[in-house]
Design a protein around this motif. Sequence first.
Motif, mmCIF file in Angstrom:
data_model
loop_
_atom_site.group_PDB
_atom_site.id
_atom_site.type_symbol
_atom_site.label_atom_id
_atom_site.label_comp_id
_atom_site.label_asym_id
_atom_site.label_seq_id
_atom_site.Cartn_x
_atom_site.Cartn_y
_atom_site.Cartn_z
ATOM 1 N N UNK A 35 1.034 -1.298 0.002
ATOM 2 C CA UNK A 35 -0.021 0.008 0.188
ATOM 3 C C UNK A 35 0.874 1.310 -0.053
ATOM 4 N N UNK A 36 0.466 2.350 -0.747
ATOM 5 C CA UNK A 36 1.204 3.522 -0.686
ATOM 6 C C UNK A 36 0.158 4.642 -0.688
ATOM 7 N N UNK A 37 0.019 5.529 0.085
ATOM 8 C CA UNK A 37 -0.696 6.685 0.256
ATOM 9 C C UNK A 37 0.405 7.747 0.601
ATOM 10 N N UNK A 38 -0.112 8.888 0.306
ATOM 11 C CA UNK A 38 0.773 10.128 0.477
ATOM 12 C C UNK A 38 1.737 10.045 1.949
ATOM 13 N N UNK A 82 5.244 2.429 7.364
ATOM 14 C CA UNK A 82 5.666 3.668 7.628
ATOM 15 C C UNK A 82 4.678 4.503 7.449
ATOM 16 N N UNK A 83 4.806 5.574 8.489
ATOM 17 C CA UNK A 83 4.022 6.864 8.171
ATOM 18 C C UNK A 83 4.994 8.120 8.463
ATOM 19 N N UNK A 84 4.300 9.211 8.141
ATOM 20 C CA UNK A 84 4.784 10.505 8.328
ATOM 21 C C UNK A 84 3.713 11.552 8.608
ATOM 22 N N UNK A 90 7.102 13.800 0.875
ATOM 23 C CA UNK A 90 8.317 13.705 0.063
ATOM 24 C C UNK A 90 9.402 12.753 0.720
ATOM 25 N N UNK A 91 9.474 12.694 2.036
ATOM 26 C CA UNK A 91 10.248 11.995 2.805
ATOM 27 C C UNK A 91 10.033 10.659 2.536
ATOM 28 N N UNK A 92 8.774 10.323 2.734
ATOM 29 C CA UNK A 92 8.137 9.087 2.676
ATOM 30 C C UNK A 92 8.415 8.388 1.277
ATOM 31 N N UNK A 93 8.150 9.091 0.326
ATOM 32 C CA UNK A 93 8.525 8.801 -1.187
ATOM 33 C C UNK A 93 9.653 8.477 -1.328
#
Length: 101
Positions: A35-38, A82-84, A90-93
Amino acid sequence: MSDNGRFTCALTPEEVASRRETDREAREQFRQLQEHQPRRAVLEFTREAEPAVRTFVRDESQCCSFFGFDVGLNDESTVLEISVPEGGEHMLQGLVEEFTH
């Protein structure tokens, strides 16, 4: 990884290179991006990757405290969420790209 403001990585370029070597085992056992969300991503690794994933989480938490990490296990996989906070997208990306590219 580096950014202005509160989303700044404390590592020098030399430390980043060293960290990549340390994290190699986790990257090699990466299976898929579930899963990838912002502001949230879920990565799946082999079950045997648990120690390497926990080492990655420990090390990454020391230099980039804005990341939230949760490691879970099931019968076949080690799962890393992982969450931010807002503004850290942008750091998560960038972190996700280290595993997926």
